[in-house]
Design a protein around this motif. Structure first.
Motif, PDB file in Angstrom:
ATOM      1  N   GLU A  89       0.833  -1.210   0.000  1.00 59.44           N
ATOM      2  CA  GLU A  89       0.000   0.000   0.000  1.00 59.44           C
ATOM      3  C   GLU A  89       0.867   1.259   0.000  1.00 59.44           C
ATOM      4  O   GLU A  89       0.586   2.208  -0.731  1.00 59.44           O
ATOM      5  N   ARG A  90       1.929   1.233   0.837  1.00 62.40           N
ATOM      6  CA  ARG A  90       2.790   2.413   0.927  1.00 62.40           C
ATOM      7  C   ARG A  90       3.485   2.673  -0.414  1.00 62.40           C
ATOM      8  O   ARG A  90       3.587   3.816  -0.860  1.00 62.40           O
ATOM      9  N   ALA A  91       3.958   1.608  -1.052  1.00 56.80           N
ATOM     10  CA  ALA A  91       4.618   1.754  -2.352  1.00 56.80           C
ATOM     11  C   ALA A  91       3.640   2.310  -3.396  1.00 56.80           C
ATOM     12  O   ALA A  91       3.991   3.196  -4.186  1.00 56.80           O
ATOM     13  N   ASP A  92       2.409   1.785  -3.373  1.00 60.42           N
ATOM     14  CA  ASP A  92       1.376   2.264  -4.303  1.00 60.42           C
ATOM     15  C   ASP A  92       1.098   3.745  -4.097  1.00 60.42           C
ATOM     16  O   ASP A  92       0.975   4.509  -5.059  1.00 60.42           O
ATOM     17  N   LEU A  93       0.982   4.144  -2.822  1.00 61.48           N
ATOM     18  CA  LEU A  93       0.685   5.546  -2.505  1.00 61.48           C
ATOM     19  C   LEU A  93       1.833   6.454  -2.926  1.00 61.48           C
ATOM     20  O   LEU A  93       1.601   7.547  -3.449  1.00 61.48           O
ATOM     21  N   ALA A  94       3.088   5.996  -2.714  1.00 60.66           N
ATOM     22  CA  ALA A  94       4.257   6.805  -3.089  1.00 60.66           C
ATOM     23  C   ALA A  94       4.282   7.022  -4.601  1.00 60.66           C
ATOM     24  O   ALA A  94       4.549   8.124  -5.092  1.00 60.66           O
ATOM     25  N   ARG A  95       3.979   5.935  -5.349  1.00 62.68           N
ATOM     26  CA  ARG A  95       3.969   6.054  -6.804  1.00 62.68           C
ATOM     27  C   ARG A  95       2.862   7.001  -7.267  1.00 62.68           C
ATOM     28  O   ARG A  95       3.045   7.831  -8.150  1.00 62.68           O
ATOM     29  N   GLU A  96       1.697   6.887  -6.606  1.00 64.47           N
ATOM     30  CA  GLU A  96       0.571   7.747  -6.934  1.00 64.47           C
ATOM     31  C   GLU A  96       0.908   9.206  -6.659  1.00 64.47           C
ATOM     32  O   GLU A  96       0.616  10.087  -7.468  1.00 64.47           O
ATOM     33  N   GLN A  97       1.552   9.442  -5.517  1.00 66.44           N
ATOM     34  CA  GLN A  97       1.953  10.801  -5.127  1.00 66.44           C
ATOM     35  C   GLN A  97       2.884  11.402  -6.184  1.00 66.44           C
ATOM     36  O   GLN A  97       2.716  12.556  -6.591  1.00 66.44           O
ATOM     37  N   ALA A  98       3.832  10.570  -6.643  1.00 64.07           N
ATOM     38  CA  ALA A  98       4.781  11.030  -7.661  1.00 64.07           C
ATOM     39  C   ALA A  98       4.059  11.349  -8.967  1.00 64.07           C
ATOM     40  O   ALA A  98       4.347  12.357  -9.626  1.00 64.07           O
ATOM     41  N   GLU A  99       3.085  10.511  -9.322  1.00 64.65           N
ATOM     42  CA  GLU A  99       2.323  10.737 -10.554  1.00 64.65           C
ATOM     43  C   GLU A  99       1.533  12.031 -10.483  1.00 64.65           C
ATOM     44  O   GLU A  99       1.459  12.792 -11.453  1.00 64.65           O
ATOM     45  N   ILE A 100       0.921  12.285  -9.307  1.00 63.85           N
ATOM     46  CA  ILE A 100       0.131  13.510  -9.129  1.00 63.85           C
ATOM     47  C   ILE A 100       1.047  14.731  -9.222  1.00 63.85           C
ATOM     48  O   ILE A 100       0.714  15.727  -9.876  1.00 63.85           O
ATOM     49  N   ALA A 101       2.213  14.627  -8.567  1.00 66.62           N
ATOM     50  CA  ALA A 101       3.165  15.736  -8.595  1.00 66.62           C
ATOM     51  C   ALA A 101       3.680  15.958 -10.016  1.00 66.62           C
ATOM     52  O   ALA A 101       3.929  17.087 -10.436  1.00 66.62           O
ATOM     53  N   GLY A 102       3.821  14.877 -10.779  1.00 64.38           N
ATOM     54  CA  GLY A 102       4.389  14.953 -12.120  1.00 64.38           C
ATOM     55  C   GLY A 102       3.438  15.522 -13.155  1.00 64.38           C
ATOM     56  O   GLY A 102       3.829  16.360 -13.968  1.00 64.38           O
ATOM     57  N   ASP A 103       2.178  15.080 -13.129  1.00 64.78           N
ATOM     58  CA  ASP A 103       1.252  15.490 -14.179  1.00 64.78           C
ATOM     59  C   ASP A 103      -0.179  15.522 -13.629  1.00 64.78           C
ATOM     60  O   ASP A 103      -0.911  14.536 -13.715  1.00 64.78           O
ATOM     61  N   VAL A 104      -0.565  16.668 -13.077  1.00 65.45           N
ATOM     62  CA  VAL A 104      -1.887  16.793 -12.440  1.00 65.45           C
ATOM     63  C   VAL A 104      -3.004  16.607 -13.460  1.00 65.45           C
ATOM     64  O   VAL A 104      -3.983  15.920 -13.194  1.00 65.45           O
ATOM     65  N   ALA A 105      -2.827  17.193 -14.644  1.00 60.22           N
ATOM     66  CA  ALA A 105      -3.883  17.117 -15.660  1.00 60.22           C
ATOM     67  C   ALA A 105      -4.193  15.669 -16.026  1.00 60.22           C
ATOM     68  O   ALA A 105      -5.361  15.277 -16.106  1.00 60.22           O
ATOM     69  N   ALA A 106      -3.139  14.872 -16.204  1.00 60.26           N
ATOM     70  CA  ALA A 106      -3.328  13.461 -16.551  1.00 60.26           C
ATOM     71  C   ALA A 106      -4.044  12.732 -15.422  1.00 60.26           C
ATOM     72  O   ALA A 106      -4.894  11.859 -15.667  1.00 60.26           O
ATOM     73  N   GLU A 107      -3.721  13.089 -14.175  1.00 56.43           N
ATOM     74  CA  GLU A 107      -4.338  12.422 -13.021  1.00 56.43           C
ATOM     75  C   GLU A 107      -5.801  12.813 -12.860  1.00 56.43           C
ATOM     76  O   GLU A 107      -6.632  11.992 -12.470  1.00 56.43           O
ATOM     77  N   ALA A 142      -6.199   7.306  -3.912  1.00 60.67           N
ATOM     78  CA  ALA A 142      -6.057   6.105  -3.080  1.00 60.67           C
ATOM     79  C   ALA A 142      -7.393   5.383  -2.994  1.00 60.67           C
ATOM     80  O   ALA A 142      -7.475   4.176  -3.174  1.00 60.67           O
ATOM     81  N   HIS A 143      -8.456   6.144  -2.756  1.00 64.57           N
ATOM     82  CA  HIS A 143      -9.763   5.544  -2.540  1.00 64.57           C
ATOM     83  C   HIS A 143     -10.353   4.980  -3.825  1.00 64.57           C
ATOM     84  O   HIS A 143     -10.780   3.826  -3.876  1.00 64.57           O
ATOM     85  N   ASP A 144     -10.390   5.786  -4.883  1.00 66.15           N
ATOM     86  CA  ASP A 144     -11.137   5.379  -6.074  1.00 66.15           C
ATOM     87  C   ASP A 144     -10.308   4.658  -7.125  1.00 66.15           C
ATOM     88  O   ASP A 144     -10.856   3.925  -7.949  1.00 66.15           O
ATOM     89  N   GLU A 145      -8.993   4.859  -7.098  1.00 70.96           N
ATOM     90  CA  GLU A 145      -8.168   4.174  -8.089  1.00 70.96           C
ATOM     91  C   GLU A 145      -7.529   2.914  -7.496  1.00 70.96           C
ATOM     92  O   GLU A 145      -7.534   1.860  -8.113  1.00 70.96           O
ATOM     93  N   LEU A 146      -6.978   3.048  -6.272  1.00 71.78           N
ATOM     94  CA  LEU A 146      -6.275   1.916  -5.667  1.00 71.78           C
ATOM     95  C   LEU A 146      -7.154   1.086  -4.732  1.00 71.78           C
ATOM     96  O   LEU A 146      -6.802  -0.025  -4.366  1.00 71.78           O
ATOM     97  N   GLY A 147      -8.299   1.655  -4.329  1.00 68.08           N
ATOM     98  CA  GLY A 147      -9.172   0.927  -3.404  1.00 68.08           C
ATOM     99  C   GLY A 147      -8.631   0.875  -1.991  1.00 68.08           C
ATOM    100  O   GLY A 147      -8.957  -0.017  -1.220  1.00 68.08           O
ATOM    101  N   ILE A 148      -7.778   1.838  -1.630  1.00 73.67           N
ATOM    102  CA  ILE A 148      -7.242   1.897  -0.267  1.00 73.67           C
ATOM    103  C   ILE A 148      -8.005   2.970   0.502  1.00 73.67           C
ATOM    104  O   ILE A 148      -8.095   4.107   0.053  1.00 73.67           O
ATOM    105  N   SER A 149      -8.569   2.605   1.654  1.00 68.05           N
ATOM    106  CA  SER A 149      -9.221   3.607   2.495  1.00 68.05           C
ATOM    107  C   SER A 149      -8.804   3.368   3.936  1.00 68.05           C
ATOM    108  O   SER A 149      -8.181   2.366   4.255  1.00 68.05           O
ATOM    109  N   GLU A 150      -9.189   4.295   4.786  1.00 67.57           N
ATOM    110  CA  GLU A 150      -8.877   4.189   6.226  1.00 67.57           C
ATOM    111  C   GLU A 150      -9.317   2.825   6.757  1.00 67.57           C
ATOM    112  O   GLU A 150      -8.621   2.194   7.536  1.00 67.57           O
ATOM    113  N   MET A 151     -10.484   2.363   6.276  1.00 68.77           N
ATOM    114  CA  MET A 151     -11.073   1.134   6.789  1.00 68.77           C
ATOM    115  C   MET A 151     -10.289  -0.104   6.365  1.00 68.77           C
ATOM    116  O   MET A 151     -10.227  -1.085   7.103  1.00 68.77           O
ATOM    117  N   THR A 152      -9.720  -0.070   5.155  1.00 69.05           N
ATOM    118  CA  THR A 152      -9.081  -1.283   4.640  1.00 69.05           C
ATOM    119  C   THR A 152      -7.571  -1.298   4.878  1.00 69.05           C
ATOM    120  O   THR A 152      -6.920  -2.285   4.581  1.00 69.05           O
TER     121      THR A 152
END
Ligand SMILES: [Zn+2]
Length: 247
Positions: A89-107, A142-152
């Motif tokens: 999960e942490r690796a997924d979130l880090a990659r997602e964070q990098a993607e958002i920082a890299g190209d907001v429009a694409a995200e 995290a929630h809608d693309e990766l399916g990671i939420s506080e609960m899971t």
């Protein structure tokens, strides 16, 4: 009339927010699994050793050793499994964070695409994606693309402690039978019978309680849990008898 009904329904919904059982499933599953494991493995161990015609003291030692070994093994297993999930999960979130920082429009486009697949029109999907990402871009992905939420989210320490504690609670029941059944005067075959009956009752109770708490059909869960417990005990009793006569 219909409108009235809808109104009262809405008011009721408002007054009594529905408590979803799904949110309980994570820890409930871990707790029932731990207790079930504790009862089945400790009772089977005791029955196997008792069927091999061991002395009461030896049966008790085997039961206590089984409790400690089982609790530690459950804790270690849960810790390792939850940790690896948490690492992923942490690796997924880090990659997602990098993607958002890299190209907001694409995200934004990516998130809007997810809502469109769920049936939202493109203009609304775009608005929702922009607004959610303005509030917390990473949480939205995290929630809608990766399916990671506080609960899971995986919690290794919590999972390890819960499993060890519930295993110990489960294992204490069949162990109590050995301690409190009048072992010195009781021939081993009787201890086997009492242990088996009592442990099956504990299992049935656990199955019923777990099903009730999880909102599942009580009878099905009770029969399921009792069946596997009975099978495990019958097998170890048979093997104990075999080894007991061989030694
Ligand atoms: Zn994304």
């Amino acid at each position: 009339m219909l409108r009235n009904k809808a109104n009262t329904a809405m008011i009721r919904l408002h007054l009594h927010p529905e408590r979803h059982l799904v949110s309980r499933i994570g820890w409930l599953r871990a707790a029932v699994l731990g207790a079930n494991d504790g009862i089945v493995s400790t009772a089977s161990l005791i029955i196997g050793v008792a069927a091999a015609a061991a002395k009461p003291g030896d049966i008790l030692i085997a039961g206590v050793a089984g409790l400690v070994a089982g609790a530690m093994s459950m804790a270690a297993g849960e810790y390792v499994s939850a940790s690896s999930q948490s690492d992923t999960e942490r690796a997924d979130l880090a990659r997602e964070q990098a993607e958002i920082a890299g190209d907001v429009a694409a995200e934004i486009h990516e998130l809007a695409g997810i809502y469109m697949k769920r049936g939202v029109d493109s203009a609304t999907a775009d608005t929702v994606a922009r607004q959610l990402m303005a509030k917390d871009a990473l949480a939205a992905h995290a929630h809608d693309e990766l399916g990671i939420s506080e609960m899971t989210t995986a919690r290794p320490i919590q999972a390890a402690l819960t499993s060890a504690a519930t295993f110990t609670a489960g294992a204490a029941l069949p162990l109590a039978i050995v301690i409190f059944a009048p072992a010195p005067w009781l021939p081993a075959p009787w201890l086997v019978v009492i242990e088996a009956i009592a442990s099956l009752l504990f299992l049935a109770l656990l199955g019923a309680v777990g099903a009730r708490a999880g909102g599942a059909p009580v009878w099905v869960a009770t029969i399921r849990v009792t069946f596997w417990g009975a099978l495990a005990m019958a097998l170890t009793a048979g093997i104990g008898l075999l080894v007991g006569t061989a030694v």
